[in-house]
Design a protein around this motif. Sequence first.
Motif, PDB file in Angstrom:
ATOM      1  N   GLU A  10       4.855   0.154  11.382  1.00  0.00           N
ATOM      2  CA  GLU A  10       5.840   1.121  10.889  1.00  0.00           C
ATOM      3  C   GLU A  10       6.282   0.788   9.459  1.00  0.00           C
ATOM      4  O   GLU A  10       6.389   1.681   8.616  1.00  0.00           O
ATOM      5  CB  GLU A  10       7.041   1.155  11.823  1.00  0.00           C
ATOM      6  CG  GLU A  10       6.754   1.798  13.177  1.00  0.00           C
ATOM      7  CD  GLU A  10       7.975   1.830  14.073  1.00  0.00           C
ATOM      8  OE1 GLU A  10       8.993   1.200  13.695  1.00  0.00           O
ATOM      9  OE2 GLU A  10       7.921   2.484  15.133  1.00  0.00           O
ATOM     10  N   LYS A  13       3.408   1.556   6.952  1.00  0.00           N
ATOM     11  CA  LYS A  13       3.239   2.988   6.708  1.00  0.00           C
ATOM     12  C   LYS A  13       4.396   3.556   5.896  1.00  0.00           C
ATOM     13  O   LYS A  13       4.199   4.431   5.045  1.00  0.00           O
ATOM     14  CB  LYS A  13       3.094   3.730   8.040  1.00  0.00           C
ATOM     15  CG  LYS A  13       1.799   3.437   8.777  1.00  0.00           C
ATOM     16  CD  LYS A  13       0.593   3.827   7.939  1.00  0.00           C
ATOM     17  CE  LYS A  13      -0.706   3.532   8.682  1.00  0.00           C
ATOM     18  NZ  LYS A  13      -1.898   3.824   7.814  1.00  0.00           N
ATOM     19  N   LYS A  14       5.606   3.077   6.156  1.00  0.00           N
ATOM     20  CA  LYS A  14       6.762   3.571   5.402  1.00  0.00           C
ATOM     21  C   LYS A  14       6.613   3.255   3.913  1.00  0.00           C
ATOM     22  O   LYS A  14       6.849   4.119   3.058  1.00  0.00           O
ATOM     23  CB  LYS A  14       8.058   2.957   5.941  1.00  0.00           C
ATOM     24  CG  LYS A  14       8.579   3.598   7.215  1.00  0.00           C
ATOM     25  CD  LYS A  14      10.013   3.176   7.519  1.00  0.00           C
ATOM     26  CE  LYS A  14      10.106   1.685   7.771  1.00  0.00           C
ATOM     27  NZ  LYS A  14      11.493   1.285   8.179  1.00  0.00           N
ATOM     28  N   GLN A  16       3.791   2.478   2.323  1.00  0.00           N
ATOM     29  CA  GLN A  16       2.615   3.178   1.816  1.00  0.00           C
ATOM     30  C   GLN A  16       2.927   4.653   1.514  1.00  0.00           C
ATOM     31  O   GLN A  16       2.553   5.178   0.459  1.00  0.00           O
ATOM     32  CB  GLN A  16       1.482   3.080   2.839  1.00  0.00           C
ATOM     33  CG  GLN A  16       0.137   3.586   2.340  1.00  0.00           C
ATOM     34  CD  GLN A  16      -0.953   3.386   3.376  1.00  0.00           C
ATOM     35  OE1 GLN A  16      -0.693   3.318   4.570  1.00  0.00           O
ATOM     36  NE2 GLN A  16      -2.200   3.294   2.915  1.00  0.00           N
ATOM     37  N   ASN A  17       3.623   5.308   2.416  1.00  0.00           N
ATOM     38  CA  ASN A  17       3.958   6.722   2.220  1.00  0.00           C
ATOM     39  C   ASN A  17       4.935   6.919   1.065  1.00  0.00           C
ATOM     40  O   ASN A  17       4.826   7.889   0.310  1.00  0.00           O
ATOM     41  CB  ASN A  17       4.552   7.305   3.506  1.00  0.00           C
ATOM     42  CG  ASN A  17       3.536   7.396   4.625  1.00  0.00           C
ATOM     43  OD1 ASN A  17       2.328   7.425   4.381  1.00  0.00           O
ATOM     44  ND2 ASN A  17       4.013   7.420   5.864  1.00  0.00           N
ATOM     45  N   GLU A  18       5.890   5.990   0.925  1.00  0.00           N
ATOM     46  CA  GLU A  18       6.878   6.114  -0.143  1.00  0.00           C
ATOM     47  C   GLU A  18       6.218   5.952  -1.513  1.00  0.00           C
ATOM     48  O   GLU A  18       6.515   6.705  -2.447  1.00  0.00           O
ATOM     49  CB  GLU A  18       7.989   5.079   0.039  1.00  0.00           C
ATOM     50  CG  GLU A  18       9.175   5.258  -0.874  1.00  0.00           C
ATOM     51  CD  GLU A  18       9.939   6.548  -0.622  1.00  0.00           C
ATOM     52  OE1 GLU A  18      10.621   7.018  -1.555  1.00  0.00           O
ATOM     53  OE2 GLU A  18       9.839   7.096   0.501  1.00  0.00           O
ATOM     54  N   SER A  20       3.111   6.542  -2.150  1.00  0.00           N
ATOM     55  CA  SER A  20       2.205   7.687  -2.326  1.00  0.00           C
ATOM     56  C   SER A  20       2.936   8.924  -2.821  1.00  0.00           C
ATOM     57  O   SER A  20       2.305   9.842  -3.359  1.00  0.00           O
ATOM     58  CB  SER A  20       1.493   8.002  -1.009  1.00  0.00           C
ATOM     59  OG  SER A  20       0.674   6.923  -0.608  1.00  0.00           O
ATOM     60  N   ARG A  21       4.252   8.979  -2.631  1.00  0.00           N
ATOM     61  CA  ARG A  21       5.024  10.096  -3.163  1.00  0.00           C
ATOM     62  C   ARG A  21       5.040  10.081  -4.693  1.00  0.00           C
ATOM     63  O   ARG A  21       5.226  11.120  -5.328  1.00  0.00           O
ATOM     64  CB  ARG A  21       6.464  10.052  -2.644  1.00  0.00           C
ATOM     65  CG  ARG A  21       6.617  10.315  -1.168  1.00  0.00           C
ATOM     66  CD  ARG A  21       8.079  10.227  -0.731  1.00  0.00           C
ATOM     67  NE  ARG A  21       8.898  11.206  -1.424  1.00  0.00           N
ATOM     68  CZ  ARG A  21       9.819  10.905  -2.337  1.00  0.00           C
ATOM     69  NH1 ARG A  21      10.020   9.644  -2.669  1.00  0.00           N
ATOM     70  NH2 ARG A  21      10.533  11.848  -2.922  1.00  0.00           N
ATOM     71  N   ASN A  27      -4.837   6.075  -2.479  1.00  0.00           N
ATOM     72  CA  ASN A  27      -4.444   5.623  -1.139  1.00  0.00           C
ATOM     73  C   ASN A  27      -5.103   4.307  -0.752  1.00  0.00           C
ATOM     74  O   ASN A  27      -4.461   3.431  -0.164  1.00  0.00           O
ATOM     75  CB  ASN A  27      -4.769   6.706  -0.112  1.00  0.00           C
ATOM     76  CG  ASN A  27      -3.926   7.958  -0.304  1.00  0.00           C
ATOM     77  OD1 ASN A  27      -2.804   7.880  -0.792  1.00  0.00           O
ATOM     78  ND2 ASN A  27      -4.461   9.110   0.058  1.00  0.00           N
ATOM     79  N   GLU A  31      -3.159   0.775  -0.067  1.00  0.00           N
ATOM     80  CA  GLU A  31      -3.323   0.052   1.203  1.00  0.00           C
ATOM     81  C   GLU A  31      -3.759  -1.384   0.961  1.00  0.00           C
ATOM     82  O   GLU A  31      -3.227  -2.317   1.569  1.00  0.00           O
ATOM     83  CB  GLU A  31      -4.342   0.768   2.093  1.00  0.00           C
ATOM     84  CG  GLU A  31      -4.570   0.058   3.419  1.00  0.00           C
ATOM     85  CD  GLU A  31      -5.509   0.818   4.344  1.00  0.00           C
ATOM     86  OE1 GLU A  31      -6.521   0.231   4.780  1.00  0.00           O
ATOM     87  OE2 GLU A  31      -5.220   1.998   4.623  1.00  0.00           O
TER      88      GLU A  31
END
Length: 330
Positions: A10, A13-14, A16-18, A20-21, A27, A31
């Motif tokens: 979790e 991913k949090k 990584q997603n932040e 990526s914004r 990507n 990672e």
Amino acid sequence: MNEEITHFKETFKKVQNEVSRFIVGQNDIIEDVMISICCGGHVLLEGVPGVGKTSLVTALSKALSVDSKRIQFTPDLLPSDVVGTQVLIDKGDRRVLEFQPGPIFCNLLLADEINRATPKTQSALLETMQEKTATVANVTHKLPQPFFVMATQNPIENDGTYPLPEAQLDRFFFKLEVGLPSHDDFVEILNRTGGKSIPEVKAVASGEDVLQMGSTLREVPVAPEVQSYLVQIVRATHPEDPESPKSIKQFVRNGASPRAGQAMLSAAKAKALLDGRYHVSEEDVKAVALPALRHRMILSFEGEAEGIKTDQLITEILTSITPKQHASLV
């Protein structure tokens, strides 16, 4: 242990997603940088100017909510500008020497254009990258934890640069090549940066989370046959190894060190957890071979003259070693 694995996935991913914004179309790079950080390793980012290397590190420091510093490496930079120095302080009745910490005393250090500094200044990072300490005037100072070095360099410019020595390259967990964005990613970059507002990166994790993720990785088991496969890959990068491909014997002067195997093992554990498995597979080992090995192989004169890329040689090693070959070694 299930709670720790859930926390790892979790949090990963949090972050990584932040990131990526803010960062478009990188990507895989994001990672791999995150994997390196979870494993406690340093990253060397190589790419032409303007592809987002510095922006990636900046966004990552914000998402992790850690203390970050930036050093712009230049030929006139001194080792004391990096680690700090002794300064004479007037205490009223006496004068004493006190240590003034340099920018190295942080959680995330961005070493921008690291190959522009002289070898003497580059060597100031050797102790900090390996032991996470800095010694000044015979006194050893511990760096805050976690501590990571994210270094960038330009691969196409030779004037005013000093190639990193092999000992320092070996201390980088991964070497990642940041390429040009695709057409669609290029359009998205223009849309994000050319509008009225630019996406802001928010803190979604902390340094304590990173340390906990590293602790979780160390608990992941590795089967003997998978570990044997990993060792065989690293040994095959050496021309004197009987199982190394013909191209290795022809184009490589020195292969990867045991530190490369340690990096591959840790990174493969992270790949396994991200894939929802609590065991490391051969595919996990293959997936991390390129970034872990590409900077740890030294080409021979013939390899340099032929313009051979280490990625080509690593790919050949991965295709030449099969499960049937290494299963008999266990």
